[in-house]
Design a protein around this motif. Structure first.
Motif, PDB file in Angstrom:
ATOM      1  N   UNK A   8      49.967  36.846  41.131  1.00  0.00           N
ATOM      2  CA  UNK A   8      50.501  35.525  40.804  1.00  0.00           C
ATOM      3  C   UNK A   8      50.911  34.728  42.039  1.00  0.00           C
ATOM      4  N   UNK A   9      51.071  35.403  43.175  1.00  0.00           N
ATOM      5  CA  UNK A   9      51.457  34.735  44.418  1.00  0.00           C
ATOM      6  C   UNK A   9      50.247  34.284  45.241  1.00  0.00           C
ATOM      7  N   UNK A  10      49.051  34.579  44.753  1.00  0.00           N
ATOM      8  CA  UNK A  10      47.834  34.264  45.504  1.00  0.00           C
ATOM      9  C   UNK A  10      47.634  32.757  45.614  1.00  0.00           C
ATOM     10  N   UNK A  11      47.496  32.295  46.864  1.00  0.00           N
ATOM     11  CA  UNK A  11      47.250  30.878  47.129  1.00  0.00           C
ATOM     12  C   UNK A  11      45.909  30.635  47.816  1.00  0.00           C
ATOM     13  N   UNK A  12      45.275  31.717  48.253  1.00  0.00           N
ATOM     14  CA  UNK A  12      43.995  31.595  48.943  1.00  0.00           C
ATOM     15  C   UNK A  12      43.262  32.925  48.816  1.00  0.00           C
ATOM     16  N   UNK A  13      41.971  32.865  48.542  1.00  0.00           N
ATOM     17  CA  UNK A  13      41.125  34.062  48.516  1.00  0.00           C
ATOM     18  C   UNK A  13      39.988  33.860  49.498  1.00  0.00           C
ATOM     19  N   UNK A  14      39.833  34.830  50.385  1.00  0.00           N
ATOM     20  CA  UNK A  14      38.668  34.857  51.272  1.00  0.00           C
ATOM     21  C   UNK A  14      37.610  35.725  50.606  1.00  0.00           C
ATOM     22  N   UNK A  15      36.405  35.199  50.481  1.00  0.00           N
ATOM     23  CA  UNK A  15      35.278  35.969  49.962  1.00  0.00           C
ATOM     24  C   UNK A  15      34.550  36.560  51.159  1.00  0.00           C
ATOM     25  N   UNK A  16      34.322  37.869  51.115  1.00  0.00           N
ATOM     26  CA  UNK A  16      33.743  38.586  52.250  1.00  0.00           C
ATOM     27  C   UNK A  16      32.438  39.256  51.828  1.00  0.00           C
ATOM     28  N   UNK A  17      31.383  38.983  52.582  1.00  0.00           N
ATOM     29  CA  UNK A  17      30.111  39.707  52.425  1.00  0.00           C
ATOM     30  C   UNK A  17      30.223  40.908  53.341  1.00  0.00           C
ATOM     31  N   UNK A  18      30.357  42.087  52.769  1.00  0.00           N
ATOM     32  CA  UNK A  18      30.590  43.300  53.545  1.00  0.00           C
ATOM     33  C   UNK A  18      29.291  43.725  54.224  1.00  0.00           C
ATOM     34  N   UNK A  19      29.358  43.924  55.527  1.00  0.00           N
ATOM     35  CA  UNK A  19      28.168  44.256  56.304  1.00  0.00           C
ATOM     36  C   UNK A  19      28.038  45.754  56.573  1.00  0.00           C
ATOM     37  N   UNK A  20      29.119  46.494  56.488  1.00  0.00           N
ATOM     38  CA  UNK A  20      29.091  47.941  56.702  1.00  0.00           C
ATOM     39  C   UNK A  20      29.929  48.603  55.615  1.00  0.00           C
ATOM     40  N   UNK A  21      29.343  48.727  54.442  1.00  0.00           N
ATOM     41  CA  UNK A  21      30.068  49.225  53.291  1.00  0.00           C
ATOM     42  C   UNK A  21      30.600  50.633  53.433  1.00  0.00           C
ATOM     43  N   UNK A  43      40.864  30.282  42.389  1.00  0.00           N
ATOM     44  CA  UNK A  43      41.673  31.498  42.446  1.00  0.00           C
ATOM     45  C   UNK A  43      41.992  31.974  41.041  1.00  0.00           C
ATOM     46  N   UNK A  44      42.514  31.082  40.241  1.00  0.00           N
ATOM     47  CA  UNK A  44      42.889  31.432  38.871  1.00  0.00           C
ATOM     48  C   UNK A  44      41.687  31.970  38.103  1.00  0.00           C
ATOM     49  N   UNK A  45      40.573  31.289  38.226  1.00  0.00           N
ATOM     50  CA  UNK A  45      39.356  31.697  37.536  1.00  0.00           C
ATOM     51  C   UNK A  45      38.863  33.062  38.024  1.00  0.00           C
ATOM     52  N   UNK A  46      38.860  33.266  39.334  1.00  0.00           N
ATOM     53  CA  UNK A  46      38.390  34.540  39.899  1.00  0.00           C
ATOM     54  C   UNK A  46      39.296  35.700  39.488  1.00  0.00           C
ATOM     55  N   UNK A  47      40.600  35.504  39.559  1.00  0.00           N
ATOM     56  CA  UNK A  47      41.524  36.578  39.182  1.00  0.00           C
ATOM     57  C   UNK A  47      41.442  36.884  37.688  1.00  0.00           C
ATOM     58  N   UNK A  48      41.211  35.864  36.883  1.00  0.00           N
ATOM     59  CA  UNK A  48      41.014  36.086  35.445  1.00  0.00           C
ATOM     60  C   UNK A  48      39.756  36.908  35.208  1.00  0.00           C
TER      61      UNK A  48
END
Length: 126
Positions: A8-21, A43-48
């Motif tokens: 609920x405190x999330x104000x920003x989400x960084x989307x990361x394409x992982x290069x070395x899983x 953010x709200x949509x992604x967390x939902x």
């Protein structure tokens, strides 16, 4: 899928394409190419979506391709690395309660997971 109470405190989400899983099984940080910043309604949509992904049996590979870093206004809250092949999502970070961190099984073929994957892919610059 389980999310920490601090979501609920999330104000920003960084989307990361992982290069070395392979390094993300126990790595202290989520490493890869930052491909997008999600704010406000995203953010709200992604967390939902993430919270509505059903559980599934976990397979063994854990070679994630996508991840998120969730931030409050002042700090990193939590990180999730998603492996859509083994049905595993690793949740960890400074504000994840003990016992909630680790790899959780999720259904990558469920509608919310497929929508999340589509959003990840759409975030990648051409």
């Amino acid at each position: 899928m389980l999310l920490p109470p601090v979501q609920d405190q999330t104000e920003l989400i960084e989307v990361v394409r992982i290069t070395d899983g392979m390094r993300h099984l126990s790595a202290p940080d989520l490493v890869g190419d930052d491909v997008a910043i999600w704010e406000a309604a995203q953010i709200s949509s992604a967390l939902t979506l993430i919270s509505s992904v059903p559980d599934s049996e976990l397979y063994r590979c854990f070679n994630p391709c996508w991840g998120i870093r969730a931030h409050s206004a002042t700090c990193l809250l939590f990180q999730i690395a998603f492996c859509f092949q083994c049905h595993g999502a690793r949740l960890w970070g400074p504000d994840v309660p003990a016992g909630s961190d680790g790899i959780h099984g999720f259904d990558p073929d469920s509608p919310p997971a497929l929508e999340l994957l589509q959003r990840f892919r759409a975030s990648t610059p051409s």
